[in-house]
Design an enzyme around this catalytic site. Structure first.
Site, PDB file in Angstrom:
ATOM      1  N   TYR A 116      29.850  12.368  17.264  1.00  0.00           N
ATOM      2  CA  TYR A 116      29.397  13.735  16.995  1.00  0.00           C
ATOM      3  C   TYR A 116      27.889  13.681  16.793  1.00  0.00           C
ATOM      4  CZ  TYR A 116      29.465  18.368  14.651  1.00  0.00           C
ATOM      5  OH  TYR A 116      29.268  19.676  14.289  1.00  0.00           O
ATOM      6  N   LYS A 135      30.848  14.861  21.179  1.00  0.00           N
ATOM      7  CA  LYS A 135      30.505  16.263  20.967  1.00  0.00           C
ATOM      8  C   LYS A 135      28.990  16.295  20.847  1.00  0.00           C
ATOM      9  CE  LYS A 135      30.997  20.261  17.924  1.00  0.00           C
ATOM     10  NZ  LYS A 135      31.516  20.792  16.635  1.00  0.00           N
TER      11      LYS A 135
END
Length: 311
Positions: A138, A166
């Site tokens: 992330y 992400k």
């Protein structure tokens, strides 16, 4: 396990709280079923939008167990397990890996410590070697204070247990990652406004906040893209973009929770240090969403995109 192969519209889901500030599992189950019905085909639970910094260890475990039961293997689940302590991240990730139905972990670039690129490689390599569940990186520099550079992402994409990212950064960086990554490494934008463009560039999809409110429109946008109706897909994205931006005009997830509450999905307020929107903020948000001034202080319909239905 459910895989991310066919997942393109994932919701980074809020954590509902009741009047006693406890997790409201009944409202969460209702929200999960609603979003799947609207076209979401994956979830991130216990992420930024889920207010994970305010959840205790035991609350996270309880949340993930309940969430897995609610989803019941219909779509893949990514559970947040990261921290700025490598050993703690490894231990918690392995604990979460034991929960049936949790398919992936989401591990944030360490906040606050401000690691350099070499430190990031060491951190994620150690997690890769010591964990029992596939995970996504992330990369959200606006919240962590540091950015994992595109070259570092490509390097880490070669590791066996790191299955994707992400990515909250520029489209130019995303282009580089998509072009140079390991073929099995999946890329999701974490920026709602990039949802269509990222998919066109070769990303797998979006991990979205706006899909709480606009899942039906986002699903139609992607389906239009797949059908070759590029003008309609682009029109939907243009309609969505200012509304997506509005959902971040105050600290998230307060705006999206305000809309969901008005729609009768009853997700409650935010835990401190965040507060729910006051009336003045609700009026401003409603205006930015193209709604009547008092819309968020009244009952709001679930479908906020009827003006697109004739296209």
């Amino acid at each position: 396990m459910a895989t991310l192969i066919d997942a393109d519209l994932l919701t980074a889901i809020v954590t509902p709280f009741d009047e006693n500030n406890k997790i409201d599992f009944s409202s969460l189950e209702k929200l999960v079923n609603y979003l799947i019905g609207q076209g979401c085909n994956g979830f991130v639970v216990g992420g930024t939008t889920g207010e994970t910094p305010t959840l205790t260890h035991d609350e996270k475990i309880d949340l993930y167990k309940h969430f897995s039961q609610f989803v019941n293997k219909r779509v893949p689940i990514i559970a947040g397990t990261g921290s700025n302590n490598t050993a703690e991240t490894i231990a918690f990730t392995n604990e979460v890996a034991q929960i049936e139905g949790i398919d992936y972990a989401l591990i944030v670039v360490p906040p606050y410590n401000k690691p350099n690129q070499r430190s990031m490689v060491a951190h994620f390599s150690a997690i890769n070697d010591a964990t029992k569940i596939p995970f996504l990186i992330y990369n959200i520099p606006g919240r962590t204070g540091v950015k994992m550079e595109k070259e570092t992402i490509v390097q880490l994409s070669r590791l066996d247990n790191i299955k994707g990212i992400k990515q909250c950064a520029s489209l130019e960086e995303m282009e580089y990652i998509i072009e140079n990554k390991d073929p099995d490494f999946q890329v999701f934008t974490g920026e709602d406004t990039q949802a269509l463009t990222a998919r066109l560039l070769g990303a797998n999809g979006v991990i979205s906040v706006a899909s709480h409110i606009y899942a039906n429109q986002m699903r139609r946008m992607y389906d239009s893209l797949y059908e070759g109706n590029y003008p309609l897909a682009a029109k939907i994205q243009r309609w969505l973009t200012p509304r997506m931006q509005a959902l971040f005009m105050y600290p998230s997830p307060a705006p999206v929770k305000a809309v969901l509450n008005a729609q009768g999905l009853n997700v409650g307020g935010c835990r401190l240090p965040l507060v729910e929107l006051n009336d003045e903020e609700k009026i401003t948000l409603a205006q930015r969403l193209g709604l009547d001034d008092n819309a968020l202080m009244q009952k709001l319909p679930l479908d906020l995109g009827k003006e697109l239905e004739d296209d």
